[in-house]
Design a protein around this motif. Structure first.
Motif, mmCIF file in Angstrom:
data_model
loop_
_atom_site.group_PDB
_atom_site.id
_atom_site.type_symbol
_atom_site.label_atom_id
_atom_site.label_comp_id
_atom_site.label_asym_id
_atom_site.label_seq_id
_atom_site.Cartn_x
_atom_site.Cartn_y
_atom_site.Cartn_z
ATOM 1 N N PHE A 95 0.993 -0.811 -0.137
ATOM 2 C CA PHE A 95 0.347 0.329 0.243
ATOM 3 C C PHE A 95 0.928 0.727 -0.229
ATOM 4 C CE2 PHE A 95 0.943 -1.247 4.389
ATOM 5 C CZ PHE A 95 1.412 -0.222 5.070
ATOM 6 N N GLU A 96 0.271 2.619 0.008
ATOM 7 C CA GLU A 96 0.885 3.168 -0.605
ATOM 8 C C GLU A 96 0.540 4.816 0.325
ATOM 9 O OE1 GLU A 96 2.583 3.753 -5.029
ATOM 10 O OE2 GLU A 96 0.076 4.490 -4.874
ATOM 11 N N LEU A 97 0.886 5.451 1.431
ATOM 12 C CA LEU A 97 0.726 7.012 2.171
ATOM 13 C C LEU A 97 1.285 8.118 1.278
ATOM 14 C CD1 LEU A 97 1.823 5.592 5.148
ATOM 15 C CD2 LEU A 97 -0.369 5.090 4.284
ATOM 16 N N VAL A 98 0.541 8.567 0.531
ATOM 17 C CA VAL A 98 0.396 9.484 -0.294
ATOM 18 C C VAL A 98 0.249 10.876 0.707
ATOM 19 C CG1 VAL A 98 -0.168 10.562 -2.249
ATOM 20 C CG2 VAL A 98 -0.427 8.287 -1.788
ATOM 21 N N THR A 99 1.752 11.111 0.722
ATOM 22 C CA THR A 99 1.618 13.051 0.830
ATOM 23 C C THR A 99 1.779 14.330 -0.215
ATOM 24 O OG1 THR A 99 3.466 12.874 1.543
ATOM 25 C CG2 THR A 99 2.848 11.902 3.272
ATOM 26 N N ARG A 100 2.118 15.550 0.589
ATOM 27 C CA ARG A 100 2.283 16.369 -0.744
ATOM 28 C C ARG A 100 3.194 15.751 -1.564
ATOM 29 N NH1 ARG A 100 -0.236 21.051 -1.676
ATOM 30 N NH2 ARG A 100 -1.610 21.018 0.051
ATOM 31 N N SER A 101 4.752 15.750 0.051
ATOM 32 C CA SER A 101 5.967 15.804 -0.976
ATOM 33 C C SER A 101 6.642 14.481 -0.810
ATOM 34 C CB SER A 101 7.103 16.411 0.105
ATOM 35 O OG SER A 101 6.615 15.699 1.659
ATOM 36 N N ARG A 102 5.850 13.364 -0.642
ATOM 37 C CA ARG A 102 6.344 11.926 -1.022
ATOM 38 C C ARG A 102 5.444 11.190 -0.484
ATOM 39 N NH1 ARG A 102 11.011 9.503 2.474
ATOM 40 N NH2 ARG A 102 10.613 7.377 1.556
ATOM 41 N N THR A 103 5.200 9.955 -1.589
ATOM 42 C CA THR A 103 4.531 9.086 -0.957
ATOM 43 C C THR A 103 5.255 6.827 -1.067
ATOM 44 O OG1 THR A 103 2.830 9.621 -3.657
ATOM 45 C CG2 THR A 103 3.391 7.040 -2.562
ATOM 46 N N PHE A 104 4.999 6.427 0.335
ATOM 47 C CA PHE A 104 5.673 5.709 0.952
ATOM 48 C C PHE A 104 4.993 5.245 0.581
ATOM 49 C CE2 PHE A 104 5.955 9.262 3.324
ATOM 50 C CZ PHE A 104 7.302 9.842 4.168
ATOM 51 N N LEU A 105 6.101 3.891 -0.032
ATOM 52 C CA LEU A 105 5.462 2.228 -0.676
ATOM 53 C C LEU A 105 5.905 1.328 0.409
ATOM 54 C CD1 LEU A 105 3.756 0.516 -2.311
ATOM 55 C CD2 LEU A 105 6.426 0.490 -3.595
ATOM 56 N N LEU A 106 4.901 1.086 1.465
ATOM 57 C CA LEU A 106 4.976 0.199 2.272
ATOM 58 C C LEU A 106 4.529 -1.388 1.935
ATOM 59 C CD1 LEU A 106 4.525 2.189 5.154
ATOM 60 C CD2 LEU A 106 6.904 1.689 4.141
ATOM 61 N N CYS A 107 5.218 -2.481 2.447
ATOM 62 C CA CYS A 107 4.812 -4.273 2.428
ATOM 63 C C CYS A 107 4.091 -4.604 3.023
ATOM 64 C CB CYS A 107 4.928 -5.135 0.933
ATOM 65 S SG CYS A 107 5.243 -3.554 -0.708
ATOM 66 N N CYS A 108 3.440 -6.077 3.347
ATOM 67 C CA CYS A 108 3.368 -6.758 4.334
ATOM 68 C C CYS A 108 3.321 -8.197 3.722
ATOM 69 C CB CYS A 108 1.822 -6.871 4.720
ATOM 70 S SG CYS A 108 1.784 -4.881 5.755
ATOM 71 N N GLU A 109 4.016 -9.072 4.171
ATOM 72 C CA GLU A 109 4.732 -10.563 4.006
ATOM 73 C C GLU A 109 3.238 -11.500 4.393
ATOM 74 O OE1 GLU A 109 6.853 -12.238 6.627
ATOM 75 O OE2 GLU A 109 6.674 -14.197 5.195
ATOM 76 N N GLU A 110 2.108 -11.051 4.995
ATOM 77 C CA GLU A 110 0.680 -11.796 5.217
ATOM 78 C C GLU A 110 -0.447 -10.511 4.942
ATOM 79 O OE1 GLU A 110 2.580 -15.071 8.737
ATOM 80 O OE2 GLU A 110 1.498 -13.386 9.128
ATOM 81 N N ALA A 111 -1.014 -11.461 4.836
ATOM 82 C CA ALA A 111 -2.390 -10.853 4.582
ATOM 83 C C ALA A 111 -2.807 -10.675 5.689
ATOM 84 C CB ALA A 111 -3.513 -11.972 3.790
ATOM 85 N N THR A 112 -3.528 -11.388 7.027
ATOM 86 C CA THR A 112 -3.970 -10.331 7.905
ATOM 87 C C THR A 112 -3.021 -9.436 8.983
ATOM 88 O OG1 THR A 112 -4.077 -12.911 8.140
ATOM 89 C CG2 THR A 112 -4.583 -11.165 10.515
ATOM 90 N N GLU A 113 -1.093 -9.089 8.644
ATOM 91 C CA GLU A 113 -1.238 -8.543 9.318
ATOM 92 C C GLU A 113 -1.522 -7.050 8.080
ATOM 93 O OE1 GLU A 113 1.469 -5.800 11.854
ATOM 94 O OE2 GLU A 113 0.492 -7.669 11.701
ATOM 95 N N PHE A 114 -1.649 -7.419 6.560
ATOM 96 C CA PHE A 114 -1.687 -5.960 5.862
ATOM 97 C C PHE A 114 -2.996 -5.940 6.125
ATOM 98 C CE2 PHE A 114 -4.464 -5.643 2.296
ATOM 99 C CZ PHE A 114 -3.268 -4.605 1.947
ATOM 100 N N ASN A 115 -4.007 -6.239 6.989
ATOM 101 C CA ASN A 115 -5.822 -6.075 6.756
ATOM 102 C C ASN A 115 -5.091 -5.347 8.335
ATOM 103 O OD1 ASN A 115 -6.690 -7.229 4.440
ATOM 104 N ND2 ASN A 115 -7.108 -9.172 6.250
#
Length: 297
Positions: free
Chosen positions: A142-162
């Protein structure tokens, strides 16, 4: 000379200090959620595992690993949730084939994993980077979109992602407590544009171009309000100030006066009441000192 004696019995050992710091961190009421996420670099686009902590004050901080956080080191970076414009679920898995050590994903159980060369520095098991064959695993990003930067972050498991998505959504947007169309006066051009406004329990009022929009055009920080002015139709001063619109709600902050035209007096009253109720619930300021200017409100 004078002999100085240090009572070592009252000096906590390194192990005690570690445990005290660990216990205080885990029991802290300020922590909303925490764990390891795979983060893409801003300049170097490689993915690296970092330890993230989401706090109830709506900040997200990350460290090199969990040990750095436990020992009280300064975070690498802090992201303010008030600056996040949207959270986007994306399908952009890491190309660097990196992951973190976990019971289900360790070199002893998966032959495809190999450690990167050690430069001689001491390393911790939690949060170290290791190579992984991407074809044998899955990522949830998922991405956290801010005015100055977009942070791309990933999880290994669906449970943790949710779990991360649920906690971050609440930290960024909160729970919607009021929604309505208003016609907003621009700050520079002074033109009126129709916008969909949503009041969240995080003391924010965000507005969108469309009712189903996901990326807000802007926001009003309700905790910074210094005055609420409700302009009644038929009032000479109000009609002179806003000749083309009725049922105006003015939200005044140190930086700007927001003028919102409601569709009806009922909507105007509902908006005013909801904002005052929200401020009272948060108890962040003497909300009753906010001035509903007109007595006939």
């Amino acid at each position: 000379g004078t002999t100085q004696t240090i009572n070592m019995a009252h000096r906590p050992s390194a192990v005690q200090q570690y445990y005290n710091r660990f216990a205080s961190t885990m029991k802290s009421a300020e922590v909303q959620h925490e764990g390891v996420l795979l983060k893409q670099g801003n300049v170097n686009k490689a993915f690296k595992a970092r330890y993230f902590v989401l706090y109830k004050n709506r900040t997200l901080a990350y460290w090199l690993n969990q040990t750095a956080e436990i020992y009280g080191k300064d975070p690498i970076h802090v992201i303010k949730m008030t600056e996040v414009r949207s959270i986007k679920i994306v399908n952009k898995p890491p190309k660097q084939r990196r992951a973190w050590l976990s019971p289900s994903l360790s070199p002893t159980t998966n032959s495809s994993l190999t450690h990167e060369p050690n430069d001689g520095a001491a390393e911790d098991e939690i949060g170290d980077d290791i190579d992984i064959d991407f074809e044998k695993t899955r990522y949830f990003c998922f991405e956290l979109v801010t005015r100055s930067r977009t942070f791309l972050l990933c999880c290994e498991e669906a449970t943790e992602f949710n779990q991360w998505i649920r906690h971050l959504n609440h930290a960024v947007f909160g729970r919607a407590v009021y929604k309505a169309w208003f016609t907003k006066l621009g700050a520079k051009t002074k033109s009126w544009k129709r916008r969909w406004f949503v009041v969240f329990d995080t003391l924010e009022m965000r507005y969108y171009e469309q009712q189903n929009g996901t990326r807000p055009k802007g926001s009003i920080q309700l905790a910074e309000l210094t005055q609420i002015a409700v302009h009644a139709s038929g009032d000479t001063a109000s009609d002179a100030k806003y000749p083309k619109h009725q049922h105006i709600v003015e939200l005044m902050t140190p930086d700007r006066v927001w003028a919102l035209a409601a569709d009806s007096r009922t909507q105007q009253q509902a908006c005013f009441a909801q904002i005052c109720e929200l401020l009272e619930a948060h108890d962040t300021r003497k909300w009753w000192r906010l001035k509903p200017v007109y007595a006939n409100y």
